[in-house]
Scaffold this motif. Structure first.
Motif, PDB file in Angstrom:
ATOM      1  N   LEU A  18       0.853  -1.104   0.025  1.00 21.58           N
ATOM      2  CA  LEU A  18      -0.013  -0.122  -0.147  1.00 21.58           C
ATOM      3  C   LEU A  18       0.907   1.115  -0.207  1.00 21.58           C
ATOM      4  O   LEU A  18       0.597   2.190  -0.762  1.00 21.58           O
ATOM      5  CB  LEU A  18      -1.036   0.067   1.102  1.00 21.58           C
ATOM      6  N   LEU A  76      -2.992   7.414   4.423  1.00 22.16           N
ATOM      7  CA  LEU A  76      -3.342   6.198   4.810  1.00 22.16           C
ATOM      8  C   LEU A  76      -3.607   5.972   6.066  1.00 22.16           C
ATOM      9  O   LEU A  76      -3.139   6.418   6.889  1.00 22.16           O
ATOM     10  CB  LEU A  76      -1.869   5.326   4.343  1.00 22.16           C
ATOM     11  N   ARG A  77      -4.785   5.285   6.263  1.00 22.48           N
ATOM     12  CA  ARG A  77      -5.352   5.304   7.676  1.00 22.48           C
ATOM     13  C   ARG A  77      -5.290   3.699   7.923  1.00 22.48           C
ATOM     14  O   ARG A  77      -6.292   3.095   7.247  1.00 22.48           O
ATOM     15  CB  ARG A  77      -6.668   6.043   7.810  1.00 22.48           C
ATOM     16  N   ASN A  78      -4.625   3.119   8.855  1.00 26.27           N
ATOM     17  CA  ASN A  78      -4.491   1.627   8.824  1.00 26.27           C
ATOM     18  C   ASN A  78      -4.072   1.161   7.639  1.00 26.27           C
ATOM     19  O   ASN A  78      -3.195   1.244   6.928  1.00 26.27           O
ATOM     20  CB  ASN A  78      -5.742   1.009   9.617  1.00 26.27           C
ATOM     21  N   GLU A  79      -5.097   0.292   6.898  1.00 26.24           N
ATOM     22  CA  GLU A  79      -4.891  -0.334   5.707  1.00 26.24           C
ATOM     23  C   GLU A  79      -5.759   0.239   4.424  1.00 26.24           C
ATOM     24  O   GLU A  79      -5.713  -0.528   3.598  1.00 26.24           O
ATOM     25  CB  GLU A  79      -5.226  -2.029   5.703  1.00 26.24           C
ATOM     26  N   GLU A  80      -6.520   1.241   4.839  1.00 27.12           N
ATOM     27  CA  GLU A  80      -7.181   2.041   3.988  1.00 27.12           C
ATOM     28  C   GLU A  80      -6.435   3.378   3.406  1.00 27.12           C
ATOM     29  O   GLU A  80      -6.082   4.055   4.461  1.00 27.12           O
ATOM     30  CB  GLU A  80      -8.532   2.414   4.537  1.00 27.12           C
ATOM     31  N   TYR A  86      -7.443   7.098   2.687  1.00 24.94           N
ATOM     32  CA  TYR A  86      -8.321   7.997   2.867  1.00 24.94           C
ATOM     33  C   TYR A  86      -8.069   9.472   2.205  1.00 24.94           C
ATOM     34  O   TYR A  86      -6.850   9.791   2.182  1.00 24.94           O
ATOM     35  CB  TYR A  86      -8.161   8.186   4.443  1.00 24.94           C
TER      36      TYR A  86
END
Length: 636
Positions: free
Chosen positions: A10, A101-105, A107
């Motif tokens: 990611l 990037l917020r955790n695995e998502e 944004y």
């Protein structure tokens, strides 16, 4: 291991996106710094870099807010990215991009992150949402509350070596300044007292009420809402108890009472300067004089009106010698009258020479067993100074409010004094090395009952907060043998006199008033309460003198007459009322004059020129009224 590889993948995607589609929106001319309040859950946040508005969006400094939330923050200069993490949350923010990037998502921000003045700024809403919370915006108070799922603990730092100074005078207290999430805080009790701010508890509304110079600050201890003169002020939720003492932000003193404050941690000092109140009236000009004539004493004045005058100026210096006990009655006026009402003026002038603040107050004790009395239309004010400028700082300011009838109302919860009851009408905290002067006007009226009026007005002092001023009912202190400052009570407070006729073209002439000889009306002998020791009010403090000057012109041509004031002792100041209005007489010496009236008379014209004067103080009275005909070259 799989999760790590997934995150690295990611990051690679984000790195490509950030570099292919950057948003280069940063431009200084498109940014406006703004003011808003930020709360982390219920705790206020102090930020050292201001929020900004860019393209209509509010951006806030990321690091200071995240760190206040207990979030770890790291800057990667190679990627121009910020990494932040706490518990199970991880965030990456890249400068000049709307993608994070917020955790695995991935944004998307509604406004790209930017660097402004060497700090990373992000949209306000992202601050809360990045870690599973929310941001609640209150437009009225301009307050953003960041609510998070994890517990935040305020960061409190003590400054045990730091001292607090009020107007350059050390405030002695065991409670020291602290910072609360970076907000500079000071203890309420010792600071407000040293500033001369009145404070009481409104039990019904659970509010601390603070009053100074007609400004009323209310702090609600239930909601922590702060109200100034019936208007909400912000930030809110900033009053809290620390080690048994309520603390408030230093900045609140600036907002509420216009104080000037300086927090100097390197010097271990907090300096708080009370606001200098502006004068109400314009000031007359003064000029040097070489030709002033020696004045003769003015004719004896006639007392006017039936307003009782009470002067409390002895002992003037409050110290261990003059006040040996914890409390004292400074002076009193005992009234027994058949009338239904009595008008009063109370004037006081005292200097605190203790090394701690004291409370000085005006109390009214109803000695009647049958009547209730009412305090009608109480007005008054106190002025303070720590400088040796008594005339300028307190005398002139009291005189101008008195002569113009602009004394502010005294706020009292209950104006009725029941039979046998004592009430505090007004009180003042006087800091060490401070002089307080006060003047109050009011009417005592029979409220109910059939007996005569029977009550005592006292000026009292207490060294201890726990001793109520209304409990002080001792006899007045003995006079200060070293200082002959005035003390007494008299049945009137106005004087009126008419000077001899002055003919235009005559030689200069002068008459002295407040001379202690022909106008010693407020003498020790004529005062009430002589049994306790009295000193005459030779300087006519809190008295209004009305002067009438008959003038006439028989010279055969028009003439201009000038009326001037000229001190005959040391420094002097006053306030006058003429046909042209009210004016301050500047502080003068005996070699200076101030013109108060200039009047042109036609041949054969006769007039009576009038003015009123209220003395503001002087190291040595009297004051001369100087009358002169101007030479033609001076007015043509």
């Amino acid at each position: 291991m799989k999760k790590t590889r997934r995150l690295l993948g990611l990051f690679s995607i984000l790195f490509i996106l950030f570099n292919i589609y950057p948003e280069k929106l940063y431009a200084k001319d498109n940014i406006l710094e703004t003011e808003l309040n930020i709360m982390i859950n219920e705790y206020p946040l102090k930020y050292h870099k201001k929020p900004i508005v860019k393209n209509g969006r509010i951006l806030v400094p990321l690091r200071s807010i995240f760190e206040a939330m207990g979030i770890e923050v790291n800057w990667d200069p190679a990627e121009r990215a910020v990494y932040a993490w706490k518990d199970d949350y991880f965030v990456k923010v890249v400068i000049d991009s709307t993608l994070t990037l917020r955790n695995e998502e991935i944004y998307e921000l509604d406004q790209s992150a930017i660097i402004y003045k060497n700090s990373t700024y992000v949209p306000l809403r992202f601050i809360g949402e990045a870690f599973g919370g929310e941001v609640i915006w209150d437009e009225l108070s301009k307050t953003a509350t960041v609510r998070t799922e994890f517990t935040t603990t305020p960061v409190i730092r003590e400054f045990s070596q730091m001292d607090i100074y009020i107007d350059n005078i050390l405030t002695k207290s065991n409670y020291k300044p602290i910072t609360y999430n970076g907000i500079e805080m000071i203890p309420i009790e010792p600071v407000l007292k040293a500033m001369g701010i009145k404070k009481y508890m409104d039990e019904e509304n659970n509010e601390i009420v603070c009053i100074k110079n007609n400004d009323e600050l209310r702090i609600n201890l239930t909601s922590n809402v702060v109200v100034l003169n019936n208007q909400y002020i912000y930030p809110v939720n900033i009053i809290f108890d620390y080690q048994g003492m309520l603390y408030l932000p230093l900045s609140l003193l600036e907002q509420a009472f216009k104080a000037r404050t300086v927090w100097n941690s390197s010097a271990n000092k907090v300096n708080i300067f009370n606001k200098e109140l502006p004068f109400v009236l314009p000031v007359l000009s003064k000029e040097s004089i070489e030709d002033a004539v020696i004045p003769q004493n003015a004719p004896t004045p006639v007392p006017k009106g039936n307003t009782r005058l009470m002067v409390s100026d002895n002992p003037e210096n409050l110290n261990a010698s003059s006040i040996p006990g914890e409390t004292a009655t400074l002076w009193q006026d005992a009234i027994k009258e058949q009338e239904d009402y009595v008008e009063h003026i109370v004037f006081g002038y005292h200097k605190n020479q203790f090394d701690f603040p004291v409370a000085v107050g005006i109390t009214i004790e109803n000695l009647s067993k049958d009547n209730d009395i009412e305090i009608v239309n109480p007005k008054g004010v106190a002025r303070y100074t720590s400088r040796d400028w008594g005339i300028y700082d307190v005398g002139l300011k009291l005189a101008e409010l008195s002569i113009t009838d602009l004394l502010p109302p005294v706020l009292m919860k209950d104006l009725v004094v029941k039979a046998g009851e004592t009430k505090v009408m007004d009180y003042f905290y006087v800091n060490t090395a401070n002089l307080v002067s006060f003047q109050h006007q009011f009417v005592i009226k029979k409220k109910s009952g059939t007996g005569n009026l029977n009550y005592v007005i006292r000026t009292v002092v207490s060294k201890k907060d726990e001793i109520p001023l209304e409990s002080i009912k001792t006899e007045p202190l003995i006079l200060d043998p070293a200082q002959r400052h005035p003390r007494g009570s008299w049945p009137f407070a106005r004087l009126e006199r008419e000077l001899p006729l002055y003919e235009a073209g005559s030689s200069q002439i002068a008459y002295s008033i407040s001379n202690g000889i022909t106008d010693n009306i407020f003498s020790a002998e004529t005062s009430f309460g002589k049994e306790y020791g009295t000193v005459g009010n030779i300087g006519h403090y809190a008295v209004i003198n009305k002067i009438k000057i008959p003038v006439a012109n028989y010279t055969g041509s028009s003439k201009t007459i000038q009326i001037r004031l000229n001190p005959r002792g040391g420094r002097y100041g006053a306030v006058v009322k003429t046909n042209e209005g009210y004016f301050r007489v500047p502080e003068m010496s005996s070699k200076e004059v101030t013109k108060i009236i200039e009047y042109s008379l036609e041949d054969g014209q006769e007039e009576i020129l009038e003015f009123e004067i209220s003395n503001a103080g002087g190291s040595s009275l009297p004051i001369a009224i100087n009358i002169i005909t101007l030479e033609e070259d001076n007015y043509h």
